[in-house]
Motif scaffolding. Structure first.
Motif, PDB file in Angstrom:
ATOM      1  N   ALA A 105       0.936  -1.187   0.141  1.00  0.00           N
ATOM      2  CA  ALA A 105      -0.048  -0.060  -0.041  1.00  0.00           C
ATOM      3  C   ALA A 105       0.983   1.267  -0.050  1.00  0.00           C
ATOM      4  O   ALA A 105       0.621   2.161  -0.825  1.00  0.00           O
ATOM      5  N   VAL A 106       1.925   1.346   0.754  1.00  0.00           N
ATOM      6  CA  VAL A 106       2.737   2.522   0.719  1.00  0.00           C
ATOM      7  C   VAL A 106       3.493   2.711  -0.449  1.00  0.00           C
ATOM      8  O   VAL A 106       3.634   3.738  -1.030  1.00  0.00           O
ATOM      9  N   SER A 107       4.086   1.696  -1.067  1.00  0.00           N
ATOM     10  CA  SER A 107       4.566   1.900  -2.137  1.00  0.00           C
ATOM     11  C   SER A 107       3.722   2.253  -3.329  1.00  0.00           C
ATOM     12  O   SER A 107       4.300   2.792  -4.495  1.00  0.00           O
ATOM     13  N   ARG A 108       2.477   2.226  -3.460  1.00  0.00           N
ATOM     14  CA  ARG A 108       1.614   2.588  -4.329  1.00  0.00           C
ATOM     15  C   ARG A 108       1.179   4.277  -3.964  1.00  0.00           C
ATOM     16  O   ARG A 108       0.302   4.716  -4.815  1.00  0.00           O
ATOM     17  N   ILE A 109       1.680   4.819  -2.997  1.00  0.00           N
ATOM     18  CA  ILE A 109       1.185   5.954  -2.677  1.00  0.00           C
ATOM     19  C   ILE A 109       1.849   7.150  -3.287  1.00  0.00           C
ATOM     20  O   ILE A 109       2.993   6.943  -3.692  1.00  0.00           O
ATOM     21  N   GLU A 110       1.097   8.200  -3.972  1.00  0.00           N
ATOM     22  CA  GLU A 110       1.429   9.399  -4.546  1.00  0.00           C
ATOM     23  C   GLU A 110       0.800  10.462  -4.085  1.00  0.00           C
ATOM     24  O   GLU A 110      -0.308  10.572  -3.520  1.00  0.00           O
ATOM     25  N   ALA A 111       1.534  11.536  -4.041  1.00  0.00           N
ATOM     26  CA  ALA A 111       1.019  12.745  -3.542  1.00  0.00           C
ATOM     27  C   ALA A 111       0.340  13.596  -4.449  1.00  0.00           C
ATOM     28  O   ALA A 111       0.798  14.630  -5.172  1.00  0.00           O
ATOM     29  N   ASP A 112      -1.022  13.289  -4.880  1.00  0.00           N
ATOM     30  CA  ASP A 112      -1.514  13.739  -5.737  1.00  0.00           C
ATOM     31  C   ASP A 112      -2.936  14.173  -5.523  1.00  0.00           C
ATOM     32  O   ASP A 112      -3.987  13.956  -6.264  1.00  0.00           O
TER      33      ASP A 112
END
Length: 92
Positions: A36-43
């Motif tokens: 889940a963390v590896s897919r996080i983007e600041a968008d």
């Protein structure tokens, strides 16, 4: 293993990723949390800290916390302002 975690992305909106408190075991970290963390983007738009903190505190039931200390780790890549009033409210 005795600690529990949730994960919520925030910006101009809220995006709960891990919605209910989960035991922070190595199995959970490996199978669910790290992916889940590896897919996080600041968008998610602006940096609405007030919105994020209100969501986190209002959506973590006290019964789940069991009277233990609640710790919120807030990570942002944005510019923030008017922090003092918000921190005073959170402390209350």
């Amino acid at each position: 293993k005795d600690d529990e975690i949730t994960l919520t992305r925030f910006g101009s909106s809220i995006d709960p990723v891990v919605t209910s408190p989960r035991s922070f075991t190595s199995l959970f970290v490996r199978r669910s949390f790290q992916p889940a963390v590896s897919r996080i983007e600041a968008d998610l738009g602006g940096t609405e800290l007030d919105l994020a903190l209100r969501y986190v505190f209002c959506n973590t039931p006290d019964s789940v916390n069991g009277g233990r200390q609640r710790i919120v780790l807030l990570i942002t890549d944005g510019e923030i302002w008017h922090v003092e009033p918000m921190l005073e409210e959170v402390a209350d």
